[in-house]
Design a protein around this motif. Structure first.
Motif, PDB file in Angstrom:
ATOM      1  N   ASN A  86     -68.655   7.118  10.330  1.00 43.57           N
ATOM      2  CA  ASN A  86     -69.885   7.398  11.102  1.00 43.57           C
ATOM      3  C   ASN A  86     -70.114   8.872  11.424  1.00 43.57           C
ATOM      4  OD1 ASN A  86     -70.424   4.671  11.133  1.00 43.57           O
ATOM      5  ND2 ASN A  86     -69.617   4.341  13.199  1.00 43.57           N
ATOM      6  N   LEU A  87     -69.336   9.751  10.813  1.00 44.65           N
ATOM      7  CA  LEU A  87     -69.546  11.186  11.025  1.00 44.65           C
ATOM      8  C   LEU A  87     -69.584  11.882   9.660  1.00 44.65           C
ATOM      9  CD1 LEU A  87     -67.025  11.702  13.950  1.00 44.65           C
ATOM     10  CD2 LEU A  87     -69.472  12.157  14.101  1.00 44.65           C
ATOM     11  N   PRO A  88     -70.422  12.932   9.531  1.00 46.93           N
ATOM     12  CA  PRO A  88     -70.445  13.640   8.239  1.00 46.93           C
ATOM     13  C   PRO A  88     -69.096  14.309   7.970  1.00 46.93           C
ATOM     14  CG  PRO A  88     -72.216  14.395   9.715  1.00 46.93           C
ATOM     15  CD  PRO A  88     -71.310  13.532  10.530  1.00 46.93           C
ATOM     16  N   VAL A  89     -68.657  14.274   6.729  1.00 53.19           N
ATOM     17  CA  VAL A  89     -67.374  14.892   6.374  1.00 53.19           C
ATOM     18  C   VAL A  89     -67.624  16.340   5.954  1.00 53.19           C
ATOM     19  CG1 VAL A  89     -65.415  14.814   4.779  1.00 53.19           C
ATOM     20  CG2 VAL A  89     -66.374  12.694   5.689  1.00 53.19           C
ATOM     21  N   ILE A  90     -66.846  17.249   6.541  1.00 52.89           N
ATOM     22  CA  ILE A  90     -66.943  18.660   6.138  1.00 52.89           C
ATOM     23  C   ILE A  90     -66.100  18.851   4.876  1.00 52.89           C
ATOM     24  CG2 ILE A  90     -66.409  21.038   6.769  1.00 52.89           C
ATOM     25  CD1 ILE A  90     -66.849  20.193   9.703  1.00 52.89           C
TER      26      ILE A  90
END
Lengths: 232, 113
Positions: A86-90
């Protein structure tokens, strides 16, 4: 043991030696320091205080520093390590937490007192009912394990999420607060507390044993009651 | 009406209609279990419901609770599973509520009249 790590390019397998009392963070650190220095991951305190090392381990969001390998790995089984959901991956195991913390601001997660420095302290008993309610949620360190575990966040990317709503609840119960009418409006709506389905994944997975589900239920009650309050 | 206020009202309507539905389903099931003891016939059902204001009121309340509850639940399903939000979704659900109301009341009137 066999360890499969989610890299930006896909899963990559590693062979890591097992040790007594080894944590999942030890495993990731071993891979980065010995096997592949290009692996990106995030950690700071290593003792469960900072909340920065959370990852998905064998399908479940956890603090890697406080998770023993023994507790997630049976005999001869493989460990799968991926970034938080649920979070963008850097890159690799590092997620971009901006969205997560921006939602705390959207949920009016900062304290707005009404007293000035010339006034005395507010005296609140530790036995006070509201203060006890705050105690149940105040220890959140913002690791995003709950946010990563929440299905509603996956279905509705605008959903504020368990941590931001839990923070809002600790302020709603704070008698020194002056911004609660605005806060209750901010936490209602399609992206707010009413979208929670009470799956309780946040409560189940919170490493601090906080129950955002209870906080969200409280917000549902308070937002409903505020409809009858002419001053809000 | 603000989104926050509308969403809060929808949530309250959903919970209130769920409470009514809980009561209605229990009464409905209890009546069914009682009624089928000696075999179930249309004559027996109609003898109980025809001209009965109490059963008419009860099943009208049942239909009303469904008309409120189902579209609000579907609203969340459409939003979360299909990503469909906005006024078109609400218009479709209002029409769907109309269909449930018409079909439900047709059945209620069928056993009352």
């Amino acid at each position: 043991m066999k360890v499969s790590v989610k890299r930006s390019s896909g899963f990559q397998g590693f062979e890591v030696p097992r040790h007594p009392s080894q944590t999942v963070l030890d495993v990731v650190t071993y891979i980065q320091r010995v096997l592949d220095p290009t692996l990106a991951y995030r950690f700071a305190c290593r003792v469960g205080m900072c909340g920065s090392c959370a990852m998905t381990v064998n399908g479940r969001a956890r603090w890697t520093c406080r998770t023993h390998v023994d507790s997630v790995l049976g005999k001869n089984s493989e460990m799968v390590i991926a970034p938080l959901r649920n979070l963008p991956v850097i890159r690799d195991l590092v997620t971009d937490m901006r969205e997560f913390f921006d939602k705390w601001a959207k949920a009016k997660g900062s304290f707005q007192g009404r007293r000035t420095r010339r006034e005395d302290f507010a005296l609140i008993s530790s036995e006070d009912k509201n203060r006890k309610e705050i105690d149940r949620g105040i220890e959140c360190i913002g690791c995003a394990v709950c946010y990563s575990s929440c299905d509603v966040v996956a279905w509705n990317p605008d959903y504020l999420g368990p941590a931001a709503l839990n923070r809002a609840w600790t302020l709603v119960k704070d008698e020194r607060e002056s911004g609660n009418a605005e806060r209750l409006r901010a936490v209602a709506g399609d992206a707010g507390c009413h979208s929670c389905h009470t799956h309780m994944s946040c409560t189940e997975h919170c490493p601090k044993q906080i129950s955002p589900t209870s906080a969200i239920a409280g917000l549902k009650r308070e937002t409903a009651l505020s409809l009858f309050d002419r001053n809000s | 009406m603000t989104d926050a206020r509308a969403q809060t009202l929808l949530w309250m309507a959903q919970r209130a209609s769920a409470a009514v539905l809980g009561f209605c389903v229990l009464v409905h099931l209890a009546t069914m279990i009682y009624a089928v003891r000696g075999g179930l016939t249309a004559v027996e059902i109609l003898a109980r419901t025809r001209g009965s204001i109490a059963w008419f009121a009860f099943y009208t309340l049942f239909v009303l609770a469904i008309v409120v509850h189902v579209p609000i639940g579907l609203r969340a399903v459409l939003g979360e599973w299909l990503g469909w939000r906005g006024p078109a979704r609400d218009w479709l659900l209002a029409a769907f509520a109309g269909i449930i109301w018409t079909a439900g009341m047709r059945a209620v009137l069928g056993v009352f009249g």
